[in-house]
Design a protein around this motif. Structure first.
Motif, short mmCIF file in Angstrom:
data_model
loop_
_atom_site.label_atom_id
_atom_site.label_comp_id
_atom_site.label_asym_id
_atom_site.label_seq_id
_atom_site.Cartn_x
_atom_site.Cartn_y
_atom_site.Cartn_z
N ALA A 123 0.84 -1.21 0.00
CA ALA A 123 0.00 0.00 0.00
C ALA A 123 0.88 1.26 0.00
O ALA A 123 0.60 2.21 -0.74
N VAL A 134 -5.63 -2.77 -8.09
CA VAL A 134 -7.06 -2.76 -8.41
C VAL A 134 -7.74 -4.12 -8.26
O VAL A 134 -8.92 -4.27 -8.56
N LEU B 37 -5.60 -1.68 0.75
CA LEU B 37 -4.95 -1.39 -0.53
C LEU B 37 -5.62 -0.30 -1.34
O LEU B 37 -5.02 0.24 -2.28
N ILE B 39 -6.61 2.89 -3.01
CA ILE B 39 -6.20 4.29 -3.10
C ILE B 39 -7.02 4.96 -4.21
O ILE B 39 -7.52 4.30 -5.11
N SER B 41 -8.00 6.80 -7.49
CA SER B 41 -7.42 6.91 -8.82
C SER B 41 -8.53 7.22 -9.81
O SER B 41 -9.53 6.52 -9.86
N ASN B 43 -8.83 7.09 -13.07
CA ASN B 43 -9.17 6.27 -14.24
C ASN B 43 -9.60 4.85 -13.93
O ASN B 43 -9.86 4.06 -14.83
N SER B 47 -13.00 -1.82 -9.31
CA SER B 47 -11.83 -2.63 -8.95
C SER B 47 -12.26 -3.81 -8.11
O SER B 47 -12.87 -4.75 -8.62
N ALA B 53 -10.74 -5.71 -12.80
CA ALA B 53 -10.80 -4.25 -12.66
C ALA B 53 -10.98 -3.65 -14.05
O ALA B 53 -10.48 -4.19 -15.04
N ILE B 55 -10.32 -0.23 -16.18
CA ILE B 55 -9.52 0.99 -16.15
C ILE B 55 -9.73 1.74 -17.45
O ILE B 55 -9.65 1.16 -18.53
#
Lengths: 333, 333
Positions: A123, A134, B37, B39, B41, B43, B47, B53, B55
């Motif tokens: 992380a 992802v 995990l 975070i 984002s 684009n 996920s 996922a 993207i």
């Protein structure tokens, strides 16, 4: 930067430690695997032997790579293993001149505490590089602890940097972030990534993309477990070329301060290190660009049309690999 | 097709075997991992909780997934483990309505013979599905044998099929290729993929893309280790919905001929199986399309606004999961 090799340095000894180092010998089984898996596919531009595969998708280039962490490292320091699992994958995309987009992980967990530390490392690295994880897969009831990561990136196909494209007469550039430390849990890791601020770290990764966009290099690879000389050997094997390098020119940190010798340094996995080849006219500009992002680069030798990687120091010269004879990855057997 | 459940079938017993089956219980550690995990984002469209996922890359949608193979299976039958490592990844992309492009593998090898068999299985599956393996990583000196694969695919973002989008009142469709066998080395695998010809197999994978393009389904997931009911539970958890299904409507092969009972069947990993939700008006067309490629699909129940997954048979009704209470993956804790 100290460029003087210790007096006791012997090219033969360097050749031997590189050849016999597990980081190199463990690459030998790769060739056989590649032979059995290769199938024809129109949209695959490059695959095995490169740091990432390049796949054509309409006009875009997609990069796909996977890298795992030695069980040695998982046991020594689970946090650092998690951090490295991201680091090595981001490097695989950077080495191709690409932009990392997203990662997936496969985690095999035996012990909950190890799992927790690995995840914390992943992380932190994910946040620092700005590349999200992802998805993935979990083996919660595993008899062992392991972490593997795969990464997706993009690059314009005509701006990609490959391992197989070094040409006779090219200069060889070794580039390292020297501003680091021997990692406390793993003597063969030169850690810079946990120490550098986020912006510097991301600018170092982006620099490889700049070199690709400006077509300044002819080939390139991130320096991985086989160290600087072993990684050059892999590039030569993929390019079907040879090289001669001067040990005294390989950038290195203050070794005495770091508490290591040169034999140790050439086997290290650097937190941020690349081997590149370029036409002579571009060398100065490449070195200048790297210096802007805190990376020390130097011209260490020349690509030739033999199959040999030789190392020179003063009057001494020794052969490290005969890539025609055996290779490192057995790519072309 | 026999749709009659054996007389001895009890909904309570079904609920219990599904709940207690390791394929389900081993999913519980997922939630904690996801929390650590995640975070931000821009684009990343979806996920965790989805089969892959999604993207955004300019106007394209890229799919990325990873799946590993139980060590149980590696030990039981390395060839089948290698084959399955590809199969489950291709399914992850198909379940999203996508087109699989390329895979990378990470192989941990203890024994050379096991390695050889795993690679043979991977290569055969790669050729059969027409999806190349383009790189990966090898741990040649591992203390264990493991194979993990990650896959890259594409899908137009507005044609993607998700797990989190089931709506109250949707019908639930279970779809299986019933023309298979209990795999000789693994009693919980229903193997169809090694038996089907290449063209049929690829048309089955492409059918999910057709359903996505024609917007015929509201949600979907490939049936994985937790079996048909466990996989539906995961879809419900991700969609924050409940469901009631009729056990008698779940498609099944000739169980007597296959030598298994219904309790066994609902826990199986089918070589080609999907759980889908759809508006009632589209159900007949979905079932018709599946039948064109040798897949038997049936309407087995309805999505509701509870957190409960209940199974019905005759007068009996039992709760399998209270997804509000605990969930399967602990996605939302």
């Amino acid at each position: 930067m100290v460029l003087r090799v210790e007096k006791k340095c012997s090219t033969e000894q360097i050749a031997q430690v590189v050849r016999e180092y597990a980081g190199v010998t463990r690459k030998r089984a790769i060739g056989e695997i590649i032979q059995s898996l290769r199938i024809e596919s129109d949209n695959v531009i490059v695959s095995f032997g490169e740091d990432a595969a390049l796949i054509k998708n309409n006009e875009d280039g997609l990069l796909l790579a996977a890298d795992g962490i030695w069980s040695m490292l998982m046991e020594a320091d689970p946090y650092w293993a998690g951090f490295c699992s991201v680091l090595v994958n981001v490097h695989d995309i950077a080495a191709m001149g690409g932009t990392p987009l997203a990662m997936v992980d496969i985690l095999s967990v035996q012990d909950e505490n190890i799992c927790h530390d690995v995840l914390r490392g992943m992380a932190d690295a994910s946040r620092k590089f700005g590349v999200p994880i992802v998805g993935g897969h979990l083996h919660p009831d595993s008899q062992f602890s392991a972490v593997d990561v795969a990464i997706l990136g993009t690059v314009k196909p005509d701006e990609a940097i490959f391992s197989h494209t070094a040409k006779e007469g090219d200069r060889i550039i070794a580039a390292f972030d020297l501003d680091g430390r021997v990692h406390p849990s793993c003597a063969l890791n030169w850690d810079t990534a946990t120490l550098r601020d986020t912006e510097t770290l991301r600018s170092q990764i982006r620099m490889m993309k700049t070199l690709g966009e400006r077509r300044l290099v002819t080939a390139g690879k991130d320096i991985s477990n086989p160290g600087v000389i072993g990684t050059l050997g892999m590039l030569l094997e993929t390019s079907k070329k040879g090289a001669s390098i001067s040990l005294s020119k390989i950038p290195r940190p203050d070794l005495a301060k770091a508490g290591i010798d040169f034999y140790h340094w050439v086997r290290m996995y650097p937190g941020m290190g690349f081997i590149l080849t370029a036409e002579e006219k571009n060398v100065a500009e490449i070195i200048r660009l790297f210096s802007e992002v805190g990376i020390t680069a130097a011209d260490i030798g020349e690509i030739n049309n033999t199959n040999l990687l030789t190392v020179k120091y003063g009057d001494m010269e020794s052969e490290v690999f005969d890539l025609g004879e055996e290779g490192i990855m057995h790519l072309f057997i």
